[in-house]
Design an enzyme around this catalytic site. Structure first.
Site, mmCIF file in Angstrom:
data_model
loop_
_atom_site.group_PDB
_atom_site.id
_atom_site.type_symbol
_atom_site.label_atom_id
_atom_site.label_comp_id
_atom_site.label_asym_id
_atom_site.label_seq_id
_atom_site.Cartn_x
_atom_site.Cartn_y
_atom_site.Cartn_z
ATOM 1 N N SER A 131 0.838 -1.191 0.000
ATOM 2 C CA SER A 131 0.000 0.000 0.000
ATOM 3 C C SER A 131 0.881 1.252 0.000
ATOM 4 C CB SER A 131 -0.946 -0.043 1.205
ATOM 5 O OG SER A 131 -1.978 0.895 1.076
ATOM 6 N N ASP A 183 -5.192 -3.312 -3.129
ATOM 7 C CA ASP A 183 -4.313 -3.074 -1.985
ATOM 8 C C ASP A 183 -3.618 -4.342 -1.490
ATOM 9 O OD1 ASP A 183 -3.129 -2.205 0.328
ATOM 10 O OD2 ASP A 183 -4.917 -1.276 1.167
#
Length: 493
Positions: free
Chosen positions: A181, A321
């Site tokens: 991320s 993500d």
């Protein structure tokens, strides 16, 4: 007595307000002197490790090196080279002092590094260059190495920059780096810049964090995303060079890995790096790893083909993500890159409050109760999510429960874990576009959180760093042999 208390307060004030490691370490060592912790460092004995074993090994290595007994030294290193010999990696050993640990441990690790240097550079027909290279390659493979793992955390991930700066300034930055991320942006930036270019990365006026631009809740209700992915992409493109994973590795020597999660069922998460996805554009991997479902749309990866043309990579799949399936992909990093020691920079706001350093001999009802509550909560949460996954018919809800289970089932700390000293006050920054002065604060906070752990990191990585530098010298020597009429290299440690 009062003067001693005043001196301690001055040291603590200097520790809290230091702006560089030299100032911090000087204050920490003075603090240890005033509290008497230095006396503990000088005493070899401790119930926290097998000091007698370490003493014996240290004396043996010194004698063998002093008398030039190469064959026996090689045998001795083969026999007992281990990163946790006699429990020397016990974190409790670093809880008594502000700076460092037992002198015996540091002396032992320094002696191993000196022995490796000696074997690398000592010229003797009994240990020719091919044999040396084989010994170093095999022993280094057996010993393992460290990796730096950068968690998610949105804008709070700027803390990672300070962690990296502190490690880099002391020549302790591992070559293997993984980022998920927001951590993927920092890892990708690091992986595409050489050491000579890192000053730009740490300059808050040059590092861009204009990643967030809201599209409004109407966009979310229409099935789109809450944030503008083009704004995030521009932010990544400004900080990360337009290189593939393989090109980045060739340019910097850093091994960067970025995990991405599948956006659909029946697909598995991927760990992208120069081995598993050499042609994938590292910028695009970071964009995918930042694609929080609902906040940013899923991303199709891109690669550079055999003609140098940018093309879709696995065009039938999109990715989101990386923290959903593997915020810290330790097992896969270990398998690919021979890593067995992890330095973690953790900024996820739902994780940071539950991570703390062990205190020396921390026992009692409070410690026991805290550990039981924490482990029981995680166990029950995983059990409930697993039951829900098995009994939900909705495909969409099933996917969400799968992601939730993956989040609950992960490990979020490493052998050495670095976290922000405060987290509640930073929550307002989590989806912000900070100005340069705020970026500078994040970087300094990361540095200050890393400084108390630097000597532990230095010791934990001492042997693997020695292997790395010795192997570089040996491979250079093999590629460019010294002419027969030139003097050999040094013959003493």
């Amino acid at each position: 007595m009062n003067s001693n208390k005043k001196a301690l307060r001055r040291c603590e004030d200097a520790l809290a307000h230091a702006t560089d490691y030299a100032t911090w370490s000087a204050a920490a060592q003075e603090h240890d002197r005033l509290t008497g912790a230095v006396e503990w460092q000088e005493q070899d004995a401790s119930p926290d490790y097998d000091y007698r074993l370490v003493q014996a090994r240290l004396e043996e290595l010194r004698e063998l090196r002093r008398h030039g007994e190469v064959a026996r030294l090689v045998f001795c290193l083969h026999e007992g080279l281990h990163g946790n010999l006699g429990n020397i990696a016990n974190p409790t050993l670093y809880g008594y002092c502000r700076f460092g640990t037992k002198r015996l441990l540091t002396a032992y690790l320094d002696e191993i590094a000196a022995a490796l240097d000696y074997l690398c550079d000592y010229e003797t027909p009994a240990f020719p260059l091919p044999d040396k290279l084989r010994f170093f390659e095999r022993t280094a493979q057996s010993f393992g190495r460290s990796a730096l793992m950068l968690s998610g955390g949105a804008t709070l991930g700027l803390f990672h920059l300070g962690v990296i700066k502190a490690l880099w300034s002391e020549s302790l930055l591992p070559r293997v780096v993984s980022g998920s991320s927001s951590g993927s942006i920092v890892a990708a930036t690091l992986g595409t810049h050489t050491d000579a270019e890192l000053a730009r990365v740490f300059d808050p006026n040059l590092f861009t964090v204009e990643a967030w631009r809201s599209l409004g809740f109407k966009s979310l209700l229409k099935g789109s995303s809450l944030m503008d992915s083009r704004q995030l992409e521009r932010c990544i493109d400004h900080n990360v060079r337009a290189l593939t994973f393989e090109e980045a590795f060739d340019r910097t020597g850093r091994i960067v890995s970025i995990p991405v999660s599948p956006a659909r069922a029946h697909q598995h998460s991927r760990l992208l790096n120069y081995l598993s996805a050499p042609n994938v554009l590292i910028r695009r991997a970071a964009l995918a790893s930042c694609a929080i479902p609902g906040v940013f749309p899923a991303v199709m990866l891109e690669a550079r083909d055999f003609n140098g043309v940018t093309v879709p990579y696995m065009p039938g799949d999109k990715w989101v993500d990386g923290t959903l399936n593997s915020d810290l992909p330790m097992l896969r990093v270990a398998r690919m890159h021979n890593v067995n020691h992890y330095i973690v920079s953790q900024t996820n706001p739902h994780i940071v409050p539950f991570i703390g350093d062990p205190k020396p001999h921390e026992k009692g009802l409070l410690s026991f109760t805290r550990d039981i509550v924490s482990s029981t909560f995680q166990l029950y949460l995983k059990h409930l999510l697993d039951l829900a996954r098995q009994n939900v018919d909705s495909h969409t809800l099933g996917l969400l429960l799968d992601k939730a289970y993956s989040v609950a089932d992960q490990s979020y700390s490493g052998d050495i874990t670095i976290v922000p000293p405060t987290w509640l006050n930073n929550l307002l920054d989590i989806f912000s576009n900070p100005r340069p002065e705020r970026i500078a604060e994040f970087i300094l906070t990361g540095e200050r959180a890393t400084w108390p752990k630097l000597e532990r990191i230095r010791n934990a990585t001492r042997i693997s760093r020695a292997f790395e530098t010795c192997l570089e010298r040996l491979r250079t020597r093999l590629a460019f042999p010294v002419a027969a009429d030139e003097p050999a290299g040094r013959t003493s440690a």
